[in-house]
Structure formats: structure tokens, C-alpha cells
Write a protein that holds these residues in place. Structure first.
Motif, PDB file in Angstrom:
ATOM      1  N   LEU A 205       3.980 -11.343 -33.414  1.00  0.00           N
ATOM      2  CA  LEU A 205       4.103  -9.972 -32.887  1.00  0.00           C
ATOM      3  C   LEU A 205       5.399  -9.297 -33.322  1.00  0.00           C
ATOM      4  N   VAL A 206       5.953  -9.730 -34.453  1.00  0.00           N
ATOM      5  CA  VAL A 206       7.270  -9.256 -34.864  1.00  0.00           C
ATOM      6  C   VAL A 206       7.312  -7.744 -35.036  1.00  0.00           C
ATOM      7  N   GLU A 207       6.195  -7.129 -35.429  1.00  0.00           N
ATOM      8  CA  GLU A 207       6.180  -5.678 -35.629  1.00  0.00           C
ATOM      9  C   GLU A 207       6.340  -4.904 -34.322  1.00  0.00           C
ATOM     10  N   LEU A 208       6.068  -5.559 -33.182  1.00  0.00           N
ATOM     11  CA  LEU A 208       6.117  -4.869 -31.902  1.00  0.00           C
ATOM     12  C   LEU A 208       7.386  -5.140 -31.107  1.00  0.00           C
ATOM     13  N   VAL A 209       8.065  -6.221 -31.422  1.00  0.00           N
ATOM     14  CA  VAL A 209       9.180  -6.670 -30.583  1.00  0.00           C
ATOM     15  C   VAL A 209      10.241  -5.594 -30.427  1.00  0.00           C
ATOM     16  N   ASP A 210      10.773  -5.104 -31.528  1.00  0.00           N
ATOM     17  CA  ASP A 210      11.839  -4.110 -31.445  1.00  0.00           C
ATOM     18  C   ASP A 210      11.307  -2.739 -31.037  1.00  0.00           C
ATOM     19  N   ARG A 211      10.170  -2.358 -31.575  1.00  0.00           N
ATOM     20  CA  ARG A 211       9.658  -1.012 -31.327  1.00  0.00           C
ATOM     21  C   ARG A 211       9.237  -0.809 -29.880  1.00  0.00           C
ATOM     22  N   LEU A 212       8.804  -1.892 -29.233  1.00  0.00           N
ATOM     23  CA  LEU A 212       8.352  -1.761 -27.848  1.00  0.00           C
ATOM     24  C   LEU A 212       9.286  -2.434 -26.853  1.00  0.00           C
ATOM     25  N   GLY A 213      10.344  -3.054 -27.339  1.00  0.00           N
ATOM     26  CA  GLY A 213      11.280  -3.714 -26.432  1.00  0.00           C
ATOM     27  C   GLY A 213      10.700  -4.949 -25.774  1.00  0.00           C
ATOM     28  N   LEU A 214       9.944  -5.756 -26.545  1.00  0.00           N
ATOM     29  CA  LEU A 214       9.308  -6.949 -25.989  1.00  0.00           C
ATOM     30  C   LEU A 214      10.248  -8.144 -26.054  1.00  0.00           C
ATOM     31  N   LEU A 215       9.875  -9.194 -25.323  1.00  0.00           N
ATOM     32  CA  LEU A 215      10.628 -10.442 -25.382  1.00  0.00           C
ATOM     33  C   LEU A 215      10.503 -11.045 -26.775  1.00  0.00           C
ATOM     34  N   ARG A 216      11.586 -11.575 -27.283  1.00  0.00           N
ATOM     35  CA  ARG A 216      11.613 -12.174 -28.610  1.00  0.00           C
ATOM     36  C   ARG A 216      11.437 -13.689 -28.497  1.00  0.00           C
ATOM     37  N   VAL A 217      10.722 -14.274 -29.441  1.00  0.00           N
ATOM     38  CA  VAL A 217      10.564 -15.727 -29.459  1.00  0.00           C
ATOM     39  C   VAL A 217      11.929 -16.366 -29.714  1.00  0.00           C
ATOM     40  N   ASP A 218      12.291 -17.312 -28.873  1.00  0.00           N
ATOM     41  CA  ASP A 218      13.565 -18.011 -29.006  1.00  0.00           C
ATOM     42  C   ASP A 218      13.602 -18.753 -30.351  1.00  0.00           C
ATOM     43  N   PRO A 219      14.602 -18.500 -31.189  1.00  0.00           N
ATOM     44  CA  PRO A 219      14.654 -19.194 -32.491  1.00  0.00           C
ATOM     45  C   PRO A 219      14.809 -20.704 -32.369  1.00  0.00           C
ATOM     46  N   THR A 220      15.248 -21.180 -31.201  1.00  0.00           N
ATOM     47  CA  THR A 220      15.386 -22.626 -30.998  1.00  0.00           C
ATOM     48  C   THR A 220      14.157 -23.227 -30.313  1.00  0.00           C
ATOM     49  N   LYS A 221      13.074 -22.454 -30.214  1.00  0.00           N
ATOM     50  CA  LYS A 221      11.910 -22.904 -29.440  1.00  0.00           C
ATOM     51  C   LYS A 221      11.342 -24.224 -29.939  1.00  0.00           C
TER      52      LYS A 221
END
Length: 295
Positions: A205-221
């Protein structure tokens, strides 16, 4: 409750086996000590003891998930999971009674954090000899999961706590975008069992994260997931699955509403931001499927 599931279930109070109470239709499961657990009219059984630490996904979130998944947007992920489960199950064949040689026998597939049960249903379609159990703390989710497949049942439980299952009884345990309880997963899996974990990648969902202010997947997940299971499991394979979604703005709203960002997003602000998106909206869906075996 499917009768083939009963031998695997255990009372969450005392750990003894459960059976259906004598009634027509049966409306409860009971253990020899007399502990009783109601079966809802929708078909799921409540195996919580005391108050749940949280209510899980809301009715609105589950309705959004049902709508989005029913449109087939995540079917490729369900298919990958079903293929992995089908490859695992045929390894398990035990000897017959001496009459006809080796025989197939029902395997138990458990989806811990099952939501609506759609992924579990796909697995059961791919493994026709198996029965399935959906576990979740959300009652709105289990109302749907209990009807997701003819060979599936559903139970309310806190997957962070002790699971209402016998030791070494599960053939395949599925965990999709849900909490992972390493010690309990190990306890209930058979020694030859398989754990299949699906997690979002950084592309999801990378296209929506910044544009909609969504939670970002933790890079250390990935590291955190592996660390939470390391004492009890070893990786046996991994694959990444990604595809492009073409969504309407309404479907974007439904997608956001079914996931964790629904708890953290202001509805009015979200509506305004979605209105600025081009239509159709191209969105990347990307997950990692990791296969673990007990150590």
C-alpha cells in the motif's frame, strides 16, 4: 460446531476435552468438570474466560474487510497460502489398521487471527481432507468465519493467551496479518506440523501511506517476526507475493477501513484526501509468506 473439530478442543478453564451438550440443536460445549461455553446462533463458540483484553476488530471494520475481500483483491494471497498448505499436508500419512494399508485422515488447520475466515476457506478448498478452526477475539469477525466453509468452525479466544486446543493437535497453523504467539503455536502444532505466516512488506500500500496518512509498515518487521518465533520454530522457506490493484476511491476507503489505520485516521480528513486521488487508483499489494517448522 463441526464434529471433527471436537476432539481437538480443550476447556479454557481446566484443559479437559469438550463435547457438545445434550440438546437439539446443541447450544453449548461442556467439559467433564461442568464448565460450559455457549454456541452462538451464528455458529461460533465463545471460549473466552473472563473479560477479553480488547474487543478486536469492530463490526464496521469487519464489514469493510468482507466487502474488500469478496471483490477478490487479495485472492492471490489466499491462493499462495492454500498452495503452501496443500504441499504441507500430503507429507502426513499414518498407517491404517492393517486392512488396507496407509490411509488418509483428517488434518486440523487453524487460522489464528482469522478475521472473516476467507483465507481459511481457501486453504480448506485446497486440502479436502482437512477441517478448519478460525480463532479470533472479534465476535463480528467470527459471525462470518463460522459460515465461511462447510468444514470450518469458529471460536472466540484471545490468541495472546492459551489457545483452547490440545497439545500437538494442529497440522497447519495459518497466521495472516495477525499477532503471533510463539510458545502457544509451538504447543498446539504437531511435531510434523507447519506454521505459515503472512506479513506485509514495506511495499504494501506504499502509494497510499503518505497521501492518506496511513500507518507505515515497520522496516524491522521481518526481524521482529523472526525473533518472536526463533525459540520455537525454524524457517523452512519464504516467498514474496505482489500484485497491482486498480481501485475506485470507494474501494480505497474500504481498504483503509478494514485495517489498523482505521483506528488512527480522522474520518473527515481521510475523506478529503481520498477525494484528491486519481481514479482508478493504482495500489501495490505485497506480502511475505514464511514457512516455519517446529524446532
Amino acid at each position: 460446531m463441526h464434529p471433527d473439530l471436537l476432539p481437538h478442543l480443550r476447556c479454557p478453564v481446566c484443559g479437559q476435552p469438550l463435547r457438545q451438550a445434550d440438546a437439539t440443536p446443541p447450544r453449548a460445549l461442556r467439559c467433564p468438570a461442568g464448565h460450559s461455553f455457549d454456541i452462538a446462533r451464528q455458529g461460533y463458540v465463545n471460549l473466552l474466560t473472563g473479560r477479553a483484553p480488547h474487543g478486536g476488530d469492530t463490526a464496521e471494520m469487519i464489514a469493510a474487510r468482507e466487502e474488500f475481500l469478496a471483490a477478490g483483491h487479495y485472492d492471490p494471497f489466499s491462493a499462495a497460502l492454500a498452495t503452501a498448505a496443500a504441499r504441507a499436508v500430503p507429507r502426513r500419512v499414518r498407517s491404517g489398521d492393517g486392512v488396507g494399508g496407509p490411509v488418509a485422515y483428517p488434518d486440523l488447520v487453524v487460522d489464528a487471527g482469522a478475521g472473516t475466515g476467507r483465507h481459511l476457506a481457501a486453504v480448506l478448498d485446497a486440502v479436502p481432507t482437512a477441517v478448519g478452526l478460525a480463532l479470533d477475539v472479534s465476535k463480528p469477525a467470527l459471525r462470518r468465519a463460522a459460515r465461511a466453509h462447510p468444514r470450518a468452525g469458529a471460536a472466540v479466544c484471545d490468541t495472546w493467551g492459551r489457545l483452547p486446543l490440545a497439545d500437538a493437535t494442529v497440522a497447519v497453523l495459518v497466521n495472516v496479518f495477525a499477532p503471533r504467539n510463539g510458545p502457544e503455536f509451538r504447543r498446539v502444532l504437531r511435531p510434523d506440523g507447519d506454521l505459515l505466516v503472512v506479513t506485509p512488506t514495506a511495499e504494501h500500500l506504499v502509494e497510499l501511506v503518505d497521501r492518506l496518512g496511513l500507518l507505515r509498515v515497520d522496516p524491522t518487521k521481518d526481524a521482529r517476526v523472526a525473533g518472536s518465533l526463533a525459540k520455537h520454530f525454524e524457517p523452512a522457506g519464504q516467498s514474496t507475493h505482489r500484485h497491482r490493484l486498480q481501485l475506485t476511491r470507494k474501494e480505497v476507503r474500504t481498504l483503509v477501513g478494514m485495517g489498523p489505520s482505521a483506528w488512527h485516521t480522522d474520518p473527515a480528513r481521510l475523506t478529503a484526501r481520498i477525494a484528491t486521488l486519481p481514479e482508478p487508483v493504482t495500489v501495490t499489494a505485497a506480502v511475505r509468506l514464511t514457512h516455519y517448522r517446529p524446532t
